[in-house]
Design a protein around this motif. Structure first.
Motif, PDB file in Angstrom:
ATOM      1  N   CYS A  87       0.836  -1.208   0.000  1.00 55.92           N
ATOM      2  CA  CYS A  87       0.000   0.000   0.000  1.00 55.92           C
ATOM      3  C   CYS A  87       0.871   1.259   0.000  1.00 55.92           C
ATOM      4  N   GLU A  88       1.977   1.214   0.711  1.00 53.44           N
ATOM      5  CA  GLU A  88       2.864   2.369   0.812  1.00 53.44           C
ATOM      6  C   GLU A  88       3.805   2.507  -0.383  1.00 53.44           C
ATOM      7  N   HIS A  89       4.005   1.416  -1.114  1.00 55.73           N
ATOM      8  CA  HIS A  89       4.932   1.415  -2.257  1.00 55.73           C
ATOM      9  C   HIS A  89       4.256   0.715  -3.442  1.00 55.73           C
ATOM     10  N   GLU A  90       3.197   1.301  -3.939  1.00 57.92           N
ATOM     11  CA  GLU A  90       2.453   0.688  -5.045  1.00 57.92           C
ATOM     12  C   GLU A  90       3.378   0.445  -6.232  1.00 57.92           C
ATOM     13  N   GLU A 137      -6.308 -14.335  -1.593  1.00 53.03           N
ATOM     14  CA  GLU A 137      -7.323 -13.829  -0.669  1.00 53.03           C
ATOM     15  C   GLU A 137      -7.800 -12.421  -1.020  1.00 53.03           C
ATOM     16  N   GLY A 138      -7.310 -11.890  -2.132  1.00 52.91           N
ATOM     17  CA  GLY A 138      -7.785 -10.603  -2.603  1.00 52.91           C
ATOM     18  C   GLY A 138      -7.157  -9.380  -1.969  1.00 52.91           C
ATOM     19  N   TRP A 139      -6.029  -9.540  -1.309  1.00 53.51           N
ATOM     20  CA  TRP A 139      -5.355  -8.408  -0.685  1.00 53.51           C
ATOM     21  C   TRP A 139      -4.437  -7.662  -1.655  1.00 53.51           C
ATOM     22  N   LEU A 140      -3.828  -8.397  -2.567  1.00 51.53           N
ATOM     23  CA  LEU A 140      -2.872  -7.820  -3.514  1.00 51.53           C
ATOM     24  C   LEU A 140      -3.139  -8.347  -4.913  1.00 51.53           C
ATOM     25  N   LYS A 172       7.140  -7.971 -12.453  1.00 52.50           N
ATOM     26  CA  LYS A 172       5.781  -8.242 -11.968  1.00 52.50           C
ATOM     27  C   LYS A 172       5.505  -7.341 -10.757  1.00 52.50           C
ATOM     28  N   PRO A 173       5.134  -6.091 -11.007  1.00 55.83           N
ATOM     29  CA  PRO A 173       4.865  -5.183  -9.889  1.00 55.83           C
ATOM     30  C   PRO A 173       3.630  -5.593  -9.098  1.00 55.83           C
ATOM     31  N   LEU A 174       3.668  -5.304  -7.815  1.00 54.45           N
ATOM     32  CA  LEU A 174       2.573  -5.621  -6.896  1.00 54.45           C
ATOM     33  C   LEU A 174       1.789  -4.354  -6.575  1.00 54.45           C
ATOM     34  N   PHE A 175       0.470  -4.526  -6.511  1.00 57.66           N
ATOM     35  CA  PHE A 175      -0.408  -3.396  -6.212  1.00 57.66           C
ATOM     36  C   PHE A 175      -1.447  -3.808  -5.171  1.00 57.66           C
ATOM     37  N   PRO A 176      -1.865  -2.844  -4.351  1.00 53.80           N
ATOM     38  CA  PRO A 176      -2.937  -3.132  -3.390  1.00 53.80           C
ATOM     39  C   PRO A 176      -4.279  -3.202  -4.100  1.00 53.80           C
ATOM     40  N   THR A 177      -5.171  -3.978  -3.546  1.00 57.12           N
ATOM     41  CA  THR A 177      -6.539  -4.045  -4.051  1.00 57.12           C
ATOM     42  C   THR A 177      -7.394  -3.052  -3.261  1.00 57.12           C
ATOM     43  N   THR A 178      -8.625  -2.945  -3.657  1.00 59.41           N
ATOM     44  CA  THR A 178      -9.566  -2.100  -2.905  1.00 59.41           C
ATOM     45  C   THR A 178      -9.664  -2.599  -1.466  1.00 59.41           C
ATOM     46  N   LYS A 179      -9.635  -3.908  -1.299  1.00 58.54           N
ATOM     47  CA  LYS A 179      -9.706  -4.517   0.033  1.00 58.54           C
ATOM     48  C   LYS A 179      -8.555  -4.028   0.910  1.00 58.54           C
TER      49      LYS A 179
END
Length: 140
Positions: free
Chosen positions: A39-42, A70-73, A85-92
């Motif tokens: 979340c801090e480093h999208e 589980e829908g977190w990332l 393969k960058p990681l991003f936060p989901t709405t959750k």
């Protein structure tokens, strides 16, 4: 008591408290920090995340796979480089971010409960000094 034993015991107590506080979110002390960091480093890459948490690739990969399932990332593709393969936060995770941040802050306050402000600062300085001498510079 030996320092190693005291550190081990304090680590266990903090982990137990974090697990209790994180249970309503379905997260544990082992994986909530990944959510905070993404979340801090999208757009952070897994190897950057591994350096930040100082964990082996297999451990980070397993935790990320679970958080994705589980829908977190979410993991994205880079149009210019398929290996990235960058990681991003989901709405959750974005919705839970402030609450998770509060859990972390509460844990920090709980750890030093009963210490004076000066003792708390000294503890942080001493632990930082010990860790700094043992880990690569970019970790701290």
């Amino acid at each position: 008591m030996k320092i190693e034993k005291l550190l081990n015991m304090s680590n266990r107590v903090v982990r137990n408290q974090l697990n209790q506080d994180l249970a309503p979110y379905g997260l544990t002390e082992n994986n909530y920090y990944y959510v905070l960091l993404v979340c801090e480093h999208e757009g952070i890459l897994q190897n950057e995340l591994m350096r930040m948490v100082y964990r082996k690739q297999s451990i980070v990969t397993k935790a990320l796979q679970r958080l994705i399932a589980e829908g977190w990332l979410v993991i994205a593709s880079d149009a210019t480089d398929q290996r990235r393969k960058p990681l991003f936060p989901t709405t959750k995770s974005k919705s839970a971010y402030q609450a998770l941040k509060q859990v972390a802050e509460s844990a920090n306050q709980w750890i030093v409960e009963g210490l004076s402000e000066n003792e708390s600062r000294q503890l942080e300085q001493l632990l930082t000094k010990v860790v700094r001498d043992k880990l690569p510079d970019e970790i701290i």
